[in-house]
Design an enzyme around this catalytic site. Structure first.
Site, PDB file in Angstrom:
ATOM      1  N   HIS A 156       9.862 -19.213 -50.604  1.00 11.10           N
ATOM      2  CA  HIS A 156      10.426 -18.192 -49.720  1.00 11.10           C
ATOM      3  C   HIS A 156      10.469 -18.687 -48.286  1.00 11.10           C
ATOM      4  O   HIS A 156       9.570 -19.387 -47.809  1.00 11.10           O
ATOM      5  CB  HIS A 156       9.710 -16.847 -49.869  1.00 11.10           C
ATOM      6  CG  HIS A 156       8.300 -16.775 -49.378  1.00 11.10           C
ATOM      7  ND1 HIS A 156       7.981 -16.512 -48.070  1.00 11.10           N
ATOM      8  CD2 HIS A 156       7.118 -16.897 -50.035  1.00 11.10           C
ATOM      9  CE1 HIS A 156       6.657 -16.470 -47.938  1.00 11.10           C
ATOM     10  NE2 HIS A 156       6.112 -16.707 -49.110  1.00 11.10           N
ATOM     11  N   ASP A 182       2.419 -20.771 -45.775  1.00  9.98           N
ATOM     12  CA  ASP A 182       3.029 -19.614 -46.441  1.00  9.98           C
ATOM     13  C   ASP A 182       4.349 -19.276 -45.758  1.00  9.98           C
ATOM     14  O   ASP A 182       4.374 -18.434 -44.854  1.00  9.98           O
ATOM     15  CB  ASP A 182       2.065 -18.421 -46.380  1.00  9.98           C
ATOM     16  CG  ASP A 182       2.539 -17.224 -47.166  1.00  9.98           C
ATOM     17  OD1 ASP A 182       3.407 -17.397 -48.041  1.00  9.98           O
ATOM     18  OD2 ASP A 182       2.037 -16.117 -46.915  1.00  9.98           O
ATOM     19  N   GLU A 209      10.260 -12.206 -48.911  1.00 10.95           N
ATOM     20  CA  GLU A 209       9.201 -12.132 -49.921  1.00 10.95           C
ATOM     21  C   GLU A 209       8.011 -11.340 -49.413  1.00 10.95           C
ATOM     22  O   GLU A 209       7.421 -10.540 -50.144  1.00 10.95           O
ATOM     23  CB  GLU A 209       8.756 -13.546 -50.315  1.00 10.95           C
ATOM     24  CG  GLU A 209       7.740 -13.603 -51.441  1.00 10.95           C
ATOM     25  CD  GLU A 209       6.280 -13.510 -50.975  1.00 10.95           C
ATOM     26  OE1 GLU A 209       5.394 -13.270 -51.808  1.00 10.95           O
ATOM     27  OE2 GLU A 209       6.023 -13.689 -49.755  1.00 10.95           O
ATOM     28  N   GLU A 210       7.649 -11.563 -48.146  1.00  7.86           N
ATOM     29  CA  GLU A 210       6.415 -10.992 -47.613  1.00  7.86           C
ATOM     30  C   GLU A 210       6.431  -9.465 -47.583  1.00  7.86           C
ATOM     31  O   GLU A 210       5.379  -8.836 -47.608  1.00  7.86           O
ATOM     32  CB  GLU A 210       6.157 -11.521 -46.195  1.00  7.86           C
ATOM     33  CG  GLU A 210       5.894 -13.014 -46.113  1.00  7.86           C
ATOM     34  CD  GLU A 210       4.570 -13.426 -46.720  1.00  7.86           C
ATOM     35  OE1 GLU A 210       3.843 -12.566 -47.273  1.00  7.86           O
ATOM     36  OE2 GLU A 210       4.264 -14.625 -46.654  1.00  7.86           O
ATOM     37  N   ASP A 213       4.626 -21.337 -53.948  1.00  8.54           N
ATOM     38  CA  ASP A 213       4.222 -20.369 -52.922  1.00  8.54           C
ATOM     39  C   ASP A 213       2.717 -20.155 -52.962  1.00  8.54           C
ATOM     40  O   ASP A 213       2.223 -19.064 -53.218  1.00  8.54           O
ATOM     41  CB  ASP A 213       4.949 -19.032 -53.122  1.00  8.54           C
ATOM     42  CG  ASP A 213       4.585 -18.008 -52.048  1.00  8.54           C
ATOM     43  OD1 ASP A 213       4.048 -18.410 -51.012  1.00  8.54           O
ATOM     44  OD2 ASP A 213       4.831 -16.800 -52.249  1.00  8.54           O
ATOM     45  N   HIS A 227      -1.535 -15.515 -43.540  1.00 13.87           N
ATOM     46  CA  HIS A 227      -1.103 -14.370 -42.728  1.00 13.87           C
ATOM     47  C   HIS A 227      -1.815 -14.274 -41.383  1.00 13.87           C
ATOM     48  O   HIS A 227      -2.045 -13.182 -40.867  1.00 13.87           O
ATOM     49  CB  HIS A 227      -1.281 -13.053 -43.501  1.00 13.87           C
ATOM     50  CG  HIS A 227      -0.447 -12.948 -44.730  1.00 13.87           C
ATOM     51  ND1 HIS A 227      -0.447 -11.817 -45.534  1.00 13.87           N
ATOM     52  CD2 HIS A 227       0.428 -13.808 -45.309  1.00 13.87           C
ATOM     53  CE1 HIS A 227       0.380 -12.000 -46.544  1.00 13.87           C
ATOM     54  NE2 HIS A 227       0.928 -13.204 -46.428  1.00 13.87           N
TER      55      HIS A 227
END
Length: 461
Positions: free
Chosen positions: A272, A284, A318-319, A346, A417
């Protein structure tokens, strides 16, 4: 046993891979292990684009970057597919203990959170060790308070500690609001002890008050717990400026190497493109972007065309809920029966340590033989109930075979994140190995003479 011996012993038995396919796999293997193209791609993406929150200006620049990158690499076809998405912006976020031990807290708004009223919210906190403890609490305990969920995540190579705690991020604000809470403070979904707060998406539901929701860093969660051991009435002031900008359009970016004999059949490898906005999204999922584009690039570089079409999909959004994945699924419903297999990178940069699958049991010997070629790269043979990765997980319920190339995520949730998800966290050797594994997987699947369907029915998730 060396790679050449493995090729010969594999070819001597009944195999879905021709000798030409296996011989070229050896060339690809050697080429991939001398290339830093995956690392260079992540460096380019994180430096030239940086954060790329879905719907943001950075997201739009990432789409343009990806389209140009795939065109430059020489894919036969590069195209965009639109995805309608919400555009949420974090804005200012501040929290501090006001009484009886005044001091600031390190926080970040959870994705999709509403703002606080102007001037913020100040209230006493009530701590719950888990989401289940909150759900079991009496409303009179919670009403008018800031709920603090303090569920620690366990470290695990495969990230199995994530599932038990991440549900609180998704529904914690709803469960707190049902009992009259005015806001949510969530211990970051994290395995780190560093003072970074970990963001991630949360959801509201109709008919339940929308209260602001934030993650607090693990050390600050521990600090609040120590304060509560001294005084049962700890007051916190929370101030958020999160903004909802409505809907906008992003894009799945797709590149294809057209197959020479079975061009209508598709081997999909994906990652992603979007990220959260705190770091630069190196792990990520910049690493995944680097890995799958490098795998295709290695195949392009050696100029031997696969039998099936190799499709690289860089998914949007995606997130915030697999929105690009669902848009892809819906846009390609008419050809999903032609998707030979799908896999997604991922979970950081690797290394890949296991080959999992979800294919027909009669096809498992083909994966066992593939594993013989991957074993020198440190890959073990796994199970046959994979979901293939977050974005491709929407495909098995529709009968599409998938593979899981499982990455070592021991420290993934230290950075996940946060502002600390940056390029320096990538191990060059790990991402090189991961790209080599994806190269061999893509090449072998694009040339295999085997039927992977029908797949075992997926379990309820």
């Amino acid at each position: 046993m060396g790679m050449t011996s493995l090729l010969l012993s594999t070819a001597a038995s009944a195999t879905p891979y021709s000798q030409a396919t296996l011989t070229h796999a050896e060339r690809l293997h050697q080429h991939a292990l001398t290339s830093d193209s995956a690392l260079q791609t992540v460096e380019s993406l994180t430096t030239e684009v940086g954060p790329r929150l879905a719907g943001s200006e950075g997201d739009a620049r990432a789409v343009a970057w990806a389209q140009a990158k795939l065109q430059q690499m020489g894919f036969d076809r590069v195209y965009l597919e639109p995805v309608e998405i919400p555009h949420w912006e974090r804005g200012y976020a501040d929290a501090r203990v006001t009484l009886p031990f005044p001091q600031p807290l390190v926080i970040t708004a959870l994705g999709n959170s509403v703002a606080t009223p102007e001037g913020g919210i100040e209230a006493s906190i009530i701590r719950f060790p888990t989401l289940a403890d909150l759900q079991a609490a009496a409303p009179e305990q919670v009403s008018g308070k800031l709920v603090f969920i303090d569920h620690k995540m366990e470290r695990d190579k495969e990230g199995r500690g994530y599932g038990p705690v991440v549900k609180a991020r998704g529904v914690g604000a709803v469960e707190a609001a049902k009992k009259g809470a005015v806001g949510l403070l969530l211990r970051s979904v994290s395995t780190s002890s560093h003072r970074f707060a970990h963001t991630g998406v949360m959801r509201y539901i109709d008919g339940v008050a929308r209260i602001p929701a934030v993650a607090i860093s693990p050390p600050d969660a521990d600090q609040l717990t120590r304060m509560l051991a001294r005084d049962s009435d700890i007051r916190v002031k929370l101030d958020l400026e999160a903004m909802d900008h409505g809907t906008t359009t992003s894009y799945n970016v797709i590149g294809e190497i057209t197959g020479d004999r079975k061009a209508e059949e598709i081997v999909l490898i994906g990652a992603h493109l979007d990220t959260w906005d705190e770091g630069t999204g190196a792990l990520d999922d910049g690493a995944g972007v680097g890995i799958v584009t490098a795998a295709a690039g290695h195949i392009l570089a050696l100029e031997q065309r696969p039998q099936r079409t190799l499709r690289v999909v860089l998914y949007a959004a995606e997130e915030i809920g697999l929105l690009g994945a669902r848009a892809y699924r819906d846009a390609h419903k008419g050809e999903l029966d032609k998707h030979f297999i799908a896999a997604e990178a991922d979970f950081g940069a690797g290394p890949i340590f296991r080959l999992d699958s979800r294919v027909n049991e009669r096809a498992l010997p083909a994966f066992d033989q593939m594993h013989a070629l991957l074993a020198p790269l440190g890959v073990e043979r796994g199970h046959n109930h994979s979901w293939g990765g977050p974005d491709v997980s929407v495909l098995p319920p529709l009968g599409v075979p998938v593979a899981g190339l499982s990455m070592d995520g021991t420290d993934y949730f230290d950075y996940h994140h946060t502002p600390d998800d940056t390029f320096d966290k990538i191990d060059p050797d790990a991402i090189r190995q991961s790209a080599a594994v994806y190269t061999l997987f893509a090449w072998l699947m694009a040339n295999a003479e085997v039927d992977l369907r029908p797949i075992p029915l997926p379990e309820e998730r």
